[in-house]
Motif scaffolding. Structure first.
Motif, PDB file in Angstrom:
ATOM      1  N   VAL A  22       0.696  -1.257   0.153  1.00 54.08           N
ATOM      2  CA  VAL A  22       0.109   0.128  -0.025  1.00 54.08           C
ATOM      3  C   VAL A  22       0.840   1.165  -0.143  1.00 54.08           C
ATOM      4  CG1 VAL A  22      -1.780   1.364   1.116  1.00 54.08           C
ATOM      5  CG2 VAL A  22      -1.922  -1.200   1.049  1.00 54.08           C
ATOM      6  N   ALA A  23       1.769   1.421   0.976  1.00 52.85           N
ATOM      7  CA  ALA A  23       2.625   2.570   1.233  1.00 52.85           C
ATOM      8  C   ALA A  23       3.983   2.297   2.115  1.00 52.85           C
ATOM      9  CB  ALA A  23       1.965   3.708   1.860  1.00 52.85           C
ATOM     10  N   THR A  24       4.734   2.978   1.605  1.00 53.67           N
ATOM     11  CA  THR A  24       6.138   2.952   2.366  1.00 53.67           C
ATOM     12  C   THR A  24       6.809   4.372   2.751  1.00 53.67           C
ATOM     13  OG1 THR A  24       8.030   1.679   2.783  1.00 53.67           O
ATOM     14  CG2 THR A  24       7.647   2.465   0.515  1.00 53.67           C
TER      15      THR A  24
ATOM     16  N   ALA B 283       1.231   2.677  -3.647  1.00 51.48           N
ATOM     17  CA  ALA B 283       0.675   1.729  -4.832  1.00 51.48           C
ATOM     18  C   ALA B 283      -0.143   2.892  -5.680  1.00 51.48           C
ATOM     19  CB  ALA B 283      -0.302   0.589  -4.189  1.00 51.48           C
ATOM     20  N   ASP B 284      -0.527   2.568  -6.908  1.00 50.91           N
ATOM     21  CA  ASP B 284      -1.126   3.230  -7.773  1.00 50.91           C
ATOM     22  C   ASP B 284      -2.738   3.333  -7.348  1.00 50.91           C
ATOM     23  OD1 ASP B 284       0.467   2.406 -10.749  1.00 50.91           O
ATOM     24  OD2 ASP B 284       1.064   3.869  -9.301  1.00 50.91           O
ATOM     25  N   SER B 285      -3.205   2.295  -6.629  1.00 53.94           N
ATOM     26  CA  SER B 285      -4.487   2.257  -6.499  1.00 53.94           C
ATOM     27  C   SER B 285      -4.935   2.938  -5.085  1.00 53.94           C
ATOM     28  CB  SER B 285      -4.810   0.708  -5.862  1.00 53.94           C
ATOM     29  OG  SER B 285      -3.910   0.163  -4.879  1.00 53.94           O
TER      30      SER B 285
ATOM     31  N   LYS C 232     -12.735   3.409  -0.772  1.00 55.87           N
ATOM     32  CA  LYS C 232     -13.660   2.776  -1.646  1.00 55.87           C
ATOM     33  C   LYS C 232     -14.065   1.222  -1.220  1.00 55.87           C
ATOM     34  CE  LYS C 232     -11.367   4.897  -5.667  1.00 55.87           C
ATOM     35  NZ  LYS C 232     -10.591   4.835  -6.911  1.00 55.87           N
ATOM     36  N   THR C 233     -15.081   0.681  -1.807  1.00 50.23           N
ATOM     37  CA  THR C 233     -15.310  -0.714  -1.263  1.00 50.23           C
ATOM     38  C   THR C 233     -13.908  -1.725  -1.478  1.00 50.23           C
ATOM     39  OG1 THR C 233     -16.536  -1.335  -3.536  1.00 50.23           O
ATOM     40  CG2 THR C 233     -17.661  -0.484  -1.668  1.00 50.23           C
ATOM     41  N   GLU C 234     -13.294  -1.461  -2.538  1.00 51.01           N
ATOM     42  CA  GLU C 234     -12.354  -2.386  -2.904  1.00 51.01           C
ATOM     43  C   GLU C 234     -10.980  -2.170  -1.960  1.00 51.01           C
ATOM     44  OE1 GLU C 234     -13.935  -0.210  -5.039  1.00 51.01           O
ATOM     45  OE2 GLU C 234     -12.681   0.370  -6.358  1.00 51.01           O
ATOM     46  N   ASP C 235     -11.251  -0.896  -0.935  1.00 51.19           N
ATOM     47  CA  ASP C 235      -9.989  -1.119   0.054  1.00 51.19           C
ATOM     48  C   ASP C 235     -10.537  -1.950   1.196  1.00 51.19           C
ATOM     49  OD1 ASP C 235     -10.254   2.437  -0.611  1.00 51.19           O
ATOM     50  OD2 ASP C 235      -8.575   1.172  -1.305  1.00 51.19           O
ATOM     51  N   THR C 236     -11.461  -2.720   1.263  1.00 48.48           N
ATOM     52  CA  THR C 236     -11.689  -3.512   2.378  1.00 48.48           C
ATOM     53  C   THR C 236     -10.562  -4.625   2.320  1.00 48.48           C
ATOM     54  OG1 THR C 236     -14.133  -2.995   2.192  1.00 48.48           O
ATOM     55  CG2 THR C 236     -13.359  -5.300   3.061  1.00 48.48           C
ATOM     56  N   ALA C 237      -9.917  -4.849   3.583  1.00 54.45           N
ATOM     57  CA  ALA C 237      -8.767  -5.725   3.808  1.00 54.45           C
ATOM     58  C   ALA C 237      -8.694  -5.737   5.160  1.00 54.45           C
ATOM     59  CB  ALA C 237      -7.678  -5.357   2.797  1.00 54.45           C
TER      60      ALA C 237
END
Length: 122
Positions: free
Chosen positions: A48-50, A61-63, A87-92
C-alpha cells in the motif's frame, strides 16, 4: 525484536476516512523503513505505502495514490496511514511492517503487526 501493534481500523462508508496507527516497541524505530500492506480474503498481501527512516521519502501503490498518506513520528515510535475517499475495494486487513530497507516487497520486511480490519461499505 520489534513488536508492532496496529489500531484504527473499523467500518466506514464509501467516501469516508480512517486513520490507522502502528506503534512500535523499539528504541531504534528511526532505523527502520516502515510500510503498510493489506490482504483481502482469498488474495495475497499487497503493498500500500512505505516511508523512509526520516520520513523524507514515501511511495504508494497506484491504487491508493492521491487518497492515502503515510507519515511517521519517530519521537512516538508510530507510523500512520491516513485513508481518504475510501472505496469498497479498499476492504482488507491492513498490516504494518518494519524493514531495514525502504521497500514495496512483502519479503523484504522483517517484522509485522497482527493487522487491523478495514471494511468499506457501499
Amino acid at each position: 525484536q520489534v513488536q508492532l501493534v496496529e489500531s484504527g481500523g473499523g467500518l466506514v462508508q464509501a467516501g469516508g476516512s480512517l486513520r490507522l496507527s502502528c506503534a512500535a516497541s523499539t528504541r531504534t524505530f528511526s532505523n527502520y523503513g516502515m510500510g503498510w500492506f493489506r490482504q483481502a480474503p482469498g488474495k495475497e498481501r499487497e503493498f500500500v505505502a512505505t516511508i523512509s527512516w526520516s520520513g523524507g521519502s514515501t511511495f504508494y501503490a497506484d491504487s491508493v495514490k492521491g487518497r492515502f498518506t503515510i507519515s511517521r513520528d519517530n519521537a512516538q515510535n508510530t507510523v500512520y496511514l491516513q485513508m481518504n475517499l475510501l472505496k469498497t475495494e479498499d476492504t482488507a486487513v491492513y498490516y504494518c511492517g518494519a524493514s531495514w530497507l525502504v521497500s514495496t516487497k512483502v519479503d523484504e520486511y522483517d517484522y509485522w503487526g497482527q493487522g487491523t480490519q478495514v471494511t468499506v461499505s457501499s
